[in-house]
Write a protein that holds these residues in place. Structure first.
Motif, PDB file in Angstrom:
ATOM      1  N   LYS A 107     -33.076  23.463  57.856  1.00 25.65           N
ATOM      2  CA  LYS A 107     -33.421  24.143  56.608  1.00 25.65           C
ATOM      3  C   LYS A 107     -32.202  24.599  55.819  1.00 25.65           C
ATOM      4  O   LYS A 107     -32.328  24.923  54.633  1.00 25.65           O
ATOM      5  CB  LYS A 107     -34.320  25.348  56.912  1.00 25.65           C
ATOM      6  CG  LYS A 107     -35.652  24.962  57.543  1.00 25.65           C
ATOM      7  CD  LYS A 107     -36.532  26.171  57.801  1.00 25.65           C
ATOM      8  CE  LYS A 107     -37.863  25.755  58.412  1.00 25.65           C
ATOM      9  NZ  LYS A 107     -38.740  26.919  58.667  1.00 25.65           N
ATOM     10  N   LYS A 108     -31.043  24.619  56.455  1.00 30.83           N
ATOM     11  CA  LYS A 108     -29.831  25.140  55.821  1.00 30.83           C
ATOM     12  C   LYS A 108     -28.820  24.024  55.560  1.00 30.83           C
ATOM     13  O   LYS A 108     -28.610  23.153  56.412  1.00 30.83           O
ATOM     14  CB  LYS A 108     -29.188  26.211  56.703  1.00 30.83           C
ATOM     15  CG  LYS A 108     -30.047  27.460  56.899  1.00 30.83           C
ATOM     16  CD  LYS A 108     -30.118  28.270  55.624  1.00 30.83           C
ATOM     17  CE  LYS A 108     -30.874  29.571  55.821  1.00 30.83           C
ATOM     18  NZ  LYS A 108     -30.951  30.354  54.569  1.00 30.83           N
ATOM     19  N   PRO A 148     -29.056  28.027  44.284  1.00 28.78           N
ATOM     20  CA  PRO A 148     -28.802  29.451  44.576  1.00 28.78           C
ATOM     21  C   PRO A 148     -28.771  30.339  43.343  1.00 28.78           C
ATOM     22  O   PRO A 148     -29.071  31.533  43.418  1.00 28.78           O
ATOM     23  CB  PRO A 148     -27.447  29.430  45.286  1.00 28.78           C
ATOM     24  CG  PRO A 148     -26.840  28.106  44.981  1.00 28.78           C
ATOM     25  CD  PRO A 148     -27.975  27.165  44.763  1.00 28.78           C
ATOM     26  N   GLU A 199     -31.887  27.623  48.485  1.00 23.69           N
ATOM     27  CA  GLU A 199     -30.828  26.897  49.187  1.00 23.69           C
ATOM     28  C   GLU A 199     -30.258  25.795  48.292  1.00 23.69           C
ATOM     29  O   GLU A 199     -29.055  25.548  48.271  1.00 23.69           O
ATOM     30  CB  GLU A 199     -31.387  26.299  50.479  1.00 23.69           C
ATOM     31  CG  GLU A 199     -30.361  25.692  51.409  1.00 23.69           C
ATOM     32  CD  GLU A 199     -29.514  26.720  52.142  1.00 23.69           C
ATOM     33  OE1 GLU A 199     -28.515  26.290  52.757  1.00 23.69           O
ATOM     34  OE2 GLU A 199     -29.815  27.932  52.095  1.00 23.69           O
ATOM     35  N   PRO A 253     -35.276  22.308  52.812  1.00 22.47           N
ATOM     36  CA  PRO A 253     -34.607  23.490  52.250  1.00 22.47           C
ATOM     37  C   PRO A 253     -35.522  24.314  51.360  1.00 22.47           C
ATOM     38  O   PRO A 253     -36.480  23.792  50.785  1.00 22.47           O
ATOM     39  CB  PRO A 253     -33.488  22.871  51.415  1.00 22.47           C
ATOM     40  CG  PRO A 253     -34.061  21.563  50.956  1.00 22.47           C
ATOM     41  CD  PRO A 253     -34.957  21.081  52.071  1.00 22.47           C
ATOM     42  N   LYS A 254     -35.228  25.596  51.243  1.00 26.44           N
ATOM     43  CA  LYS A 254     -35.896  26.438  50.258  1.00 26.44           C
ATOM     44  C   LYS A 254     -35.262  26.202  48.888  1.00 26.44           C
ATOM     45  O   LYS A 254     -34.136  25.701  48.788  1.00 26.44           O
ATOM     46  CB  LYS A 254     -35.768  27.911  50.650  1.00 26.44           C
ATOM     47  CG  LYS A 254     -36.585  28.287  51.867  1.00 26.44           C
ATOM     48  CD  LYS A 254     -36.492  29.779  52.136  1.00 26.44           C
ATOM     49  CE  LYS A 254     -37.378  30.181  53.317  1.00 26.44           C
ATOM     50  NZ  LYS A 254     -37.286  31.632  53.595  1.00 26.44           N
TER      51      LYS A 254
END
Length: 285
Positions: free
Chosen positions: A5-6, A100, A97, A93-94
């Motif tokens: 996810k990062k 940003p 992310e 990813p969100k």
């Protein structure tokens, strides 16, 4: 199956794979996976050692917030499909992310001509969102190959242009449109169709085929009349037409009898659902 996810974790994983000289493939998706995605996964295994599938509903490519919010989200089902298909890495990813500082002021990638015509004229800013997220994914994952379906034909040409003109060392592999037995192209948006609309929707591809057959039969000389009649037939059956026309398949310039390979691009509304489809053809000498 490694779920990441990062960005920083993804980057480290990709660097390890690169050191091992693994051949990496990428299939970018917005989730809500269907048979078309599965066929891309199967195709990819012929080319690569490691398959990365991204799932990211990209707000930058939606015309309005409502459309973005109602886009189908089926993550648990998607992950089961990806696991079954032996996908190596899933990148989920969100929004924070990827963007940003938000996406409205984000640096973007634009293909000047191709992103502003046809579908781009109907959906201003859509292709900027597509090319920007694809460029970001290419930078993060550094794939050797990336795989796309041909249903989104204009998008495919635009992505190929980005790869060529920005010198990405990536080979784009495309897969012909995967269809239901009725002829309707698989699409995440098919879920918006009610039962009556699902029965009507295959008429789009049938009309595309009939139109092309008539154009070939008349060697392109009556194309305007043929297209007009096809549009009238679709409208009579409840479709609202945005795009239904023939173009040069390589450049998307307007149709000419001199074109070697042509494509009929269609984008229509059926109820509240936007359906797109296409088919290539060659005019006889």
């Amino acid at each position: 199956m490694n779920i990441i996810k990062k960005i920083n974790i993804l980057y480290k994983e990709i660097q390890l794979l690169k050191k091992k000289q693994k051949i990496i493939g990428l299939i970018p998706t917005m989730g809500n996976l269907h048979e078309g995605h599965i066929q891309l996964m199967l195709l990819s295994k012929k080319y690569i050692d490691i398959l990365v599938v991204s799932i990211f509903i990209n707000p930058m490519q939606f015309e309005n917030l409502l459309d973005f919010k109602k886009y189908p989200k089926t993550l648990s089902k998607d992950l089961k499909i990806l696991k079954k298909e032996n996908v190596d890495i899933v990148f989920i990813p969100k929004i924070s992310e990827i963007y940003p500082n938000g996406f409205k002021k984000h640096t973007y990638i634009q293909v000047p001509k191709l992103s502003k015509i046809i579908e781009g004229q109907s959906r201003p800013g859509h292709f900027i969102g597509v090319t920007t997220i694809i460029g970001k994914l290419f930078n993060l994952i550094q794939p050797n190959f990336s795989f796309f379906g041909e249903k989104d034909y204009q998008q495919l040409l635009i992505i190929k242009t980005v790869v060529k003109e920005l010198n990405y060392p990536i080979k784009i592999i495309s897969l012909p449109t995967i269809r239901l037995k009725t002829g309707l192209a698989f699409s995440s948006r098919n879920k918006y169709l009610n039962n009556l609309e699902l029965k009507k929707a295959p008429l789009l591809y049938k009309t595309i085929n009939t139109t092309i057959n008539n154009i070939i039969h008349t060697k392109g000389k009556k194309i305007n009349t043929i297209i007009l009649n096809s549009k009238k037939n679709l409208i009579k059956n409840g479709f609202l037409i945005d795009i239904f026309n023939v173009y040069n398949a390589k450049t998307l310039d307007n149709f000419s009898i001199k074109n070697k390979i042509n494509i009929l691009l269609a984008s229509v509304w059926l109820g509240k659902t936007r359906l797109i489809d296409n088919k290539k053809f060659i005019l006889p000498n």
